[in-house]
Write a protein that holds these residues in place. Structure first.
Motif, PDB file in Angstrom:
ATOM      1  N   VAL A 133       2.323 -23.223  13.640  1.00 37.51           N
ATOM      2  CA  VAL A 133       2.423 -22.328  12.489  1.00 37.51           C
ATOM      3  C   VAL A 133       2.794 -23.123  11.238  1.00 37.51           C
ATOM      4  CG1 VAL A 133       3.774 -20.449  11.480  1.00 37.51           C
ATOM      5  CG2 VAL A 133       3.025 -20.318  13.846  1.00 37.51           C
ATOM      6  N   THR A 134       2.075 -22.853  10.155  1.00 38.75           N
ATOM      7  CA  THR A 134       2.397 -23.464   8.865  1.00 38.75           C
ATOM      8  C   THR A 134       2.761 -22.414   7.812  1.00 38.75           C
ATOM      9  OG1 THR A 134       0.054 -23.469   8.246  1.00 38.75           O
ATOM     10  CG2 THR A 134       0.928 -25.463   9.293  1.00 38.75           C
ATOM     11  N   ASN A 135       2.426 -21.165   8.089  1.00 43.21           N
ATOM     12  CA  ASN A 135       2.740 -20.076   7.158  1.00 43.21           C
ATOM     13  C   ASN A 135       3.249 -18.895   7.967  1.00 43.21           C
ATOM     14  OD1 ASN A 135       2.898 -18.552   4.779  1.00 43.21           O
ATOM     15  ND2 ASN A 135       0.856 -17.709   5.114  1.00 43.21           N
ATOM     16  N   TYR A 136       4.495 -18.544   7.769  1.00 35.40           N
ATOM     17  CA  TYR A 136       5.122 -17.495   8.570  1.00 35.40           C
ATOM     18  C   TYR A 136       5.542 -16.335   7.685  1.00 35.40           C
ATOM     19  CZ  TYR A 136       8.480 -15.046  11.506  1.00 35.40           C
ATOM     20  OH  TYR A 136       9.152 -14.079  12.207  1.00 35.40           O
ATOM     21  N   ILE A 137       5.230 -15.120   8.122  1.00 36.97           N
ATOM     22  CA  ILE A 137       5.604 -13.904   7.401  1.00 36.97           C
ATOM     23  C   ILE A 137       6.808 -13.275   8.110  1.00 36.97           C
ATOM     24  CG2 ILE A 137       4.856 -11.626   6.640  1.00 36.97           C
ATOM     25  CD1 ILE A 137       1.975 -12.684   6.755  1.00 36.97           C
ATOM     26  N   VAL A 138       7.947 -13.271   7.462  1.00 39.75           N
ATOM     27  CA  VAL A 138       9.146 -12.671   8.060  1.00 39.75           C
ATOM     28  C   VAL A 138       8.938 -11.161   8.159  1.00 39.75           C
ATOM     29  CG1 VAL A 138      11.630 -12.310   7.823  1.00 39.75           C
ATOM     30  CG2 VAL A 138      10.600 -14.472   7.077  1.00 39.75           C
ATOM     31  N   PRO A 139       9.161 -10.567   9.331  1.00 41.47           N
ATOM     32  CA  PRO A 139       8.940  -9.124   9.477  1.00 41.47           C
ATOM     33  C   PRO A 139       9.954  -8.305   8.702  1.00 41.47           C
ATOM     34  CG  PRO A 139       9.925 -10.016  11.464  1.00 41.47           C
ATOM     35  CD  PRO A 139       9.593 -11.186  10.594  1.00 41.47           C
ATOM     36  N   GLY A 140       9.599  -7.030   8.482  1.00 40.05           N
ATOM     37  CA  GLY A 140      10.496  -6.133   7.791  1.00 40.05           C
ATOM     38  C   GLY A 140      10.213  -6.054   6.305  1.00 40.05           C
ATOM     39  N   PRO A 141      11.078  -5.388   5.555  1.00 39.30           N
ATOM     40  CA  PRO A 141      10.857  -5.179   4.121  1.00 39.30           C
ATOM     41  C   PRO A 141      11.114  -6.442   3.315  1.00 39.30           C
ATOM     42  CG  PRO A 141      13.000  -4.358   4.735  1.00 39.30           C
ATOM     43  CD  PRO A 141      12.336  -4.772   6.027  1.00 39.30           C
TER      44      PRO A 141
END
Length: 230
Positions: free
Chosen positions: A217-225
Motif C-alpha cells: 500500500v502506498t495510499n491509505y484512506i483512514v476509515p470514518g469521517p
C-alpha cells in the motif's frame, strides 16, 4: 506438507506472541483512573458490534474525570500488558485515531454505542510509516490537541488502533479501542458533525478490507469521517 516438530513449535510460539501483543489504552496524561479499561486486550473484529464504541467494558463508568482546557494537548498511552511492555506488536500496522462524544456527565454515562462521536485526530500512512509505527517508537504514546472551539463540558474520549496485518478479507482487521472520561474547560460553541459507532465503518471500506503487503500500500484512506479541526 508435513511440518517438523520444530516448525510447529515455532508457529505456536509466534501465535502466542501475537496474542500477547494485543493492546489496551491505559493512560491519558499519565492518569489511569479515568480510563474505562476492557476486561482483556483482545480486539473487536465485527464493525456492527456495539463493542465498537468503547470495547467490551466501555459502558462501565469510572468515578474520576480528567480536566483539560480546550486547545490543550492530551497524551494517550497504549500497552499490550503492563506499562513496561511495548505498545502493540510492530506487525500490527495501521492507523491511530481519536474521537470525542459529548455527554452530560462522564462519570455516569453508559451505553457508549448510543452516543454521537466526532473525530479529532488520525494518523494513517505517511510514506512507509504507519501511525502504529510511530506509536511503537514512542513507547505507546501519541499526543494531539483538543479542539479549542468545542463546548465546555464532559466528554468520552475514544482512542483507536486498527491493525491491518490480516485485513485482506473481512473480518480480518483488528479494532482496538479504549475510552476515557474528560471534562473540557474554556471551550467555544462549535457544533461538530457526528457519527455513530457502530455505524461509521463498513466491512467493505477501503481502509478496513485491505491487503497492505501484496501489493504494498502506498495510499491509505483512514476509515470514518473527516477530522474536525476546531
Amino acid at each position: 506438507m508435513k511440518l517438523s516438530v520444530g516448525t510447529v513449535l515455532s508457529l505456536i510460539a509466534a501465535t502466542a506472541s501475537m496474542v500477547n501483543a494485543h493492546a489496551t489504552l491505559q493512560y491519558i496524561n499519565d492518569n489511569s483512573d479515568v480510563v474505562r479499561a476492557p476486561p482483556s486486550n483482545n480486539p473487536v473484529m465485527d464493525v456492527t458490534s456495539s463493542d465498537m464504541a468503547c470495547n467490551v467494558n466501555g459502558g462501565t463508568p469510572k468515578s474520576s474525570v480528567l480536566t483539560v482546557a480546550a486547545g490543550s494537548s492530551v497524551t494517550l498511552e497504549w500497552h499490550h500488558g503492563g506499562r513496561d511492555t511495548q505498545a502493540i506488536d510492530p506487525s500490527h500496522k495501521g492507523p491511530v485515531i481519536t474521537y470525542l462524544a459529548k455527554v452530560p456527565d462522564a462519570t455516569t454515562a453508559t451505553n457508549p454505542a448510543s452516543l454521537k462521536w466526532f473525530k479529532i485526530y488520525q494518523d494513517g500512512l505517511s510514506g512507509e510509516t504507519w501511525g502504529v509505527d510511530k506509536l511503537v517508537a514512542n513507547n505507546g504514546k501519541y499526543t494531539h490537541t483538543i479542539p479549542s472551539s468545542i463546548p465546555s463540558g464532559d466528554y468520552l474520549i475514544r482512542s483507536e488502533i486498527i491493525a491491518l496485518h490480516a485485513a485482506g478479507t473481512y473480518p480480518g482487521a483488528q479494532f482496538y479501542m479504549g475510552c476515557g472520561q474528560l471534562r473540557v474547560t474554556g471551550g467555544g460553541n462549535a457544533n461538530p458533525p457526528t457519527v455513530s459507532l457502530p455505524g461509521a465503518y463498513k466491512g467493505t471500506d477501503a481502509g478496513i478490507q485491505i491487503s497492505i503487503y501484496y501489493p504494498k500500500v502506498t495510499n491509505y484512506i483512514v476509515p470514518g469521517p473527516a477530522v474536525f479541526s476546531g
